[in-house]
Design a protein around this motif. Structure first.
Motif, PDB file in Angstrom:
ATOM      1  N   ASP A 193       0.845  -1.449   0.041  1.00  0.00           N
ATOM      2  CA  ASP A 193      -0.138  -0.076   0.004  1.00  0.00           C
ATOM      3  C   ASP A 193       0.853   1.406  -0.097  1.00  0.00           C
ATOM      4  OD1 ASP A 193      -2.383  -1.541   0.154  1.00  0.00           O
ATOM      5  OD2 ASP A 193      -2.244  -1.627   2.291  1.00  0.00           O
TER       6      ASP A 193
ATOM      7  N   LEU B  22       1.019   4.155  -2.639  1.00  0.00           N
ATOM      8  CA  LEU B  22       0.748   5.487  -2.321  1.00  0.00           C
ATOM      9  C   LEU B  22       1.832   6.601  -2.877  1.00  0.00           C
ATOM     10  CD1 LEU B  22      -0.949   7.673  -1.134  1.00  0.00           C
ATOM     11  CD2 LEU B  22       0.374   7.272   0.994  1.00  0.00           C
TER      12      LEU B  22
ATOM     13  N   LEU C 246      -5.692   7.534  -8.210  1.00  0.00           N
ATOM     14  CA  LEU C 246      -5.856   6.635  -7.150  1.00  0.00           C
ATOM     15  C   LEU C 246      -6.287   5.140  -7.831  1.00  0.00           C
ATOM     16  CD1 LEU C 246      -7.647   8.663  -4.518  1.00  0.00           C
ATOM     17  CD2 LEU C 246      -5.454   7.750  -4.460  1.00  0.00           C
TER      18      LEU C 246
ATOM     19  N   LEU D  75      -8.575  12.355   0.403  1.00  0.00           N
ATOM     20  CA  LEU D  75      -8.285  10.977   0.862  1.00  0.00           C
ATOM     21  C   LEU D  75      -8.870  10.571   2.140  1.00  0.00           C
ATOM     22  CD1 LEU D  75      -4.405  11.202  -0.008  1.00  0.00           C
ATOM     23  CD2 LEU D  75      -6.301   9.836  -1.142  1.00  0.00           C
TER      24      LEU D  75
END
Length: 83
Positions: A4, A8, A79, A34
């Motif tokens: 993750d 990011l 995203l 976010l």
């Protein structure tokens, strides 16, 4: 967890290239969006976010700041690109 963070990093790299992080206000807007997405993912939001428009309107209703729909749509695209 590390996967993750790696994803990011890709998102932040792409947004950095597009003038998102040259202004503290834009950084705050991205972090607020976010946060709204995180609340949704954790089930803390009162209503479900169905699409980009619902995220856009929730942001405007909660924070009351100027953010364009195109900014929210682009952030969602980035995203999604990095999953």
């Amino acid at each position: 967890m590390m996967r993750d963070i790696g994803k990011l990093t890709g998102v932040l790299k792409e947004l950095t290239d597009e003038d998102y992080f040259h202004s503290p206000v834009k950084i705050l807007k991205v972090l607020r969006v976010l946060n709204l997405l995180q609340e949704e993912a954790l089930g803390l939001a009162e209503q479900k976010l169905e699409n980009e428009k619902s995220l856009y309107y929730r942001y405007r209703n909660i924070d009351g700041e100027d953010v364009t729909f195109d900014d929210v749509k682009h952030l969602i695209y980035v995203l999604g690109k990095y999953n």
